[in-house]
Design an enzyme around this catalytic site. Sequence first.
Site, PDB file in Angstrom:
ATOM      1  N   ASP A 167       0.816  -1.216   0.000  1.00  0.00           N
ATOM      2  CA  ASP A 167       0.000   0.000   0.000  1.00  0.00           C
ATOM      3  C   ASP A 167       0.850   1.267   0.000  1.00  0.00           C
ATOM      4  O   ASP A 167       1.498   1.586   0.998  1.00  0.00           O
ATOM      5  CB  ASP A 167      -0.914  -0.021   1.235  1.00  0.00           C
ATOM      6  CG  ASP A 167      -1.929   1.109   1.215  1.00  0.00           C
ATOM      7  OD1 ASP A 167      -2.106   1.739   0.149  1.00  0.00           O
ATOM      8  OD2 ASP A 167      -2.548   1.368   2.264  1.00  0.00           O
ATOM      9  N   ASP A 364      -1.955   6.044  -6.141  1.00  0.00           N
ATOM     10  CA  ASP A 364      -2.213   5.167  -4.999  1.00  0.00           C
ATOM     11  C   ASP A 364      -2.316   3.722  -5.473  1.00  0.00           C
ATOM     12  O   ASP A 364      -3.063   3.428  -6.397  1.00  0.00           O
ATOM     13  CB  ASP A 364      -3.525   5.612  -4.340  1.00  0.00           C
ATOM     14  CG  ASP A 364      -3.903   4.733  -3.161  1.00  0.00           C
ATOM     15  OD1 ASP A 364      -2.990   4.260  -2.458  1.00  0.00           O
ATOM     16  OD2 ASP A 364      -5.107   4.512  -2.939  1.00  0.00           O
TER      17      ASP A 364
END
Length: 485
Positions: A167, A364
């Site tokens: 992440d 992201d």
Amino acid sequence: MASLLLPATCSYGYLPLPLLLLLLLLLALGFTNEHFHVARAELERRHTVDVRSLLPNDVCSSIQDHNKGPITEPKLKLIHRHGPCSPLMHRQSAPSHNQILAEDQSRVNWLHRRTSAAARHSNKRRGPLTLDASMIPAHTGDSLGTGNYIVTVGFGTPKKDFSVIFDTGSDVTWIQCQPCVSYCYPQQDPLFDPAQSSTYANISCTSPYCSALDVSGCSASNCLYGVQYGDNSYTVGFFAQDTLTLTPADVIPKFKFGCGEKNRGLFGQAAGLLGLGRELVSLVSQTYQRYGGKFAYCLPSTSSSNGYLTFGEDYPTANVKFTPMLSNPSTPTFYYLNLVGISVAGQQLLILPSVFSTAGTIIDSGTVISRLPPDAYSALRSAFRKQMSAYKPAPALSILDTCYDLSGQSKVIIPTVALQFAGGTEMNLDVSGILYVASASQSCLAFAANGDPSDIAIIGNVQQRRFNVVYDVSKNVIGFGPGAC
Ligand SMILES: *[C@@H]1O[C@H](CO)[C@@H](O)[C@H](O)[C@H]1NC(C)=O
């Protein structure tokens, strides 16, 4: 002077300013379009693809990996957690596309809340954090979506392997730890037991790493951490340090991470999460001396093949084009970049620069579908629909409103879509980054609109597929190289 200027200003005043700007823009774009027509071959404006190649495959094809490189592969394998290559699959059936996209919307809502709240006040919170997580709503999780890709890394001495979510949109690395005070979610790997590791240590509340946490607390002078992702998913526990083994050659002693004793949410069967954001506690910051803030990854085009994650200089450099990496001091976690335009089939879309600059753009790994400002999305959608008019429309799929029935077609021709960034860097998207193929009869444009023009735009993981995405925090650049995996 003033009297000479006044009539001139008045005569322009007959044309409303927005119309004037539009005319100027049309003129400018007409010029660029001509340039594109000359410079770009027909090939670069369309993809011709075999429909079958777009469909999900049940078999993991990792043959490519075995042919490349030595046995001690310096790269970590990035694996789609719902695909056939995932080590987590045999106990968990894959969620539906509707579920994946609904979770994705929760993640986006979380990112939008963080980025807009940050403009008003700091997200930092310190104080009465306890292991019973009283700050957190306790109903069962129906949201999260911290991304779909996992890597396997080792914690402790002797090292134990864990498959964790990768992440770039959060900082704290954590794994579920024994004892799970009241509840942990089920995971594939056995729980990490600090008592079994000779190099494990708790971190003191006075450590700078403890104060660097967004949410922290103190229990008998040991640092507590908390991370909340969506409305209903979180991890709370001791902030600790131990040896992190990325690859046999990449061993990080005293790596600071969360030993989660109370964890809740839809993390699948993953053992935890690897935080690659930009704050002090992230893996990227903790290894800055060693890797210089450089890492790169490639997300595979399908869930049935593997990509890679690599740290330091050890990434492919061929055809990588860079754009400035920007920061926002009020949301230091995120990697901002400057999205300035979009083209479809080689034609520049008419989007005013202010549409992108109003809220800015982040990249992201945890968001699935890229989100665009409403005006940018509608321009993209209408250009795409025009190019796809030969195909039969299909019903919308959750947040995806532009879908086609491609069943019965052997080959389809879809327009190229390119995202343009400051500095002339372009991401000419892979087919797998343009169409989200739920099934042959429901293949959708893989973009969605933000609800509000002031929400941040997000480059999601579908659009990053097959690119070698290079992050260099020391030079403040992000690069894209096509066709890397
Ligand atoms: C870390 O802190 C917990 C809670 O106080 C304690 O049970 C554990 O023994 C400590 N571990 C070490 C290695 O100090």
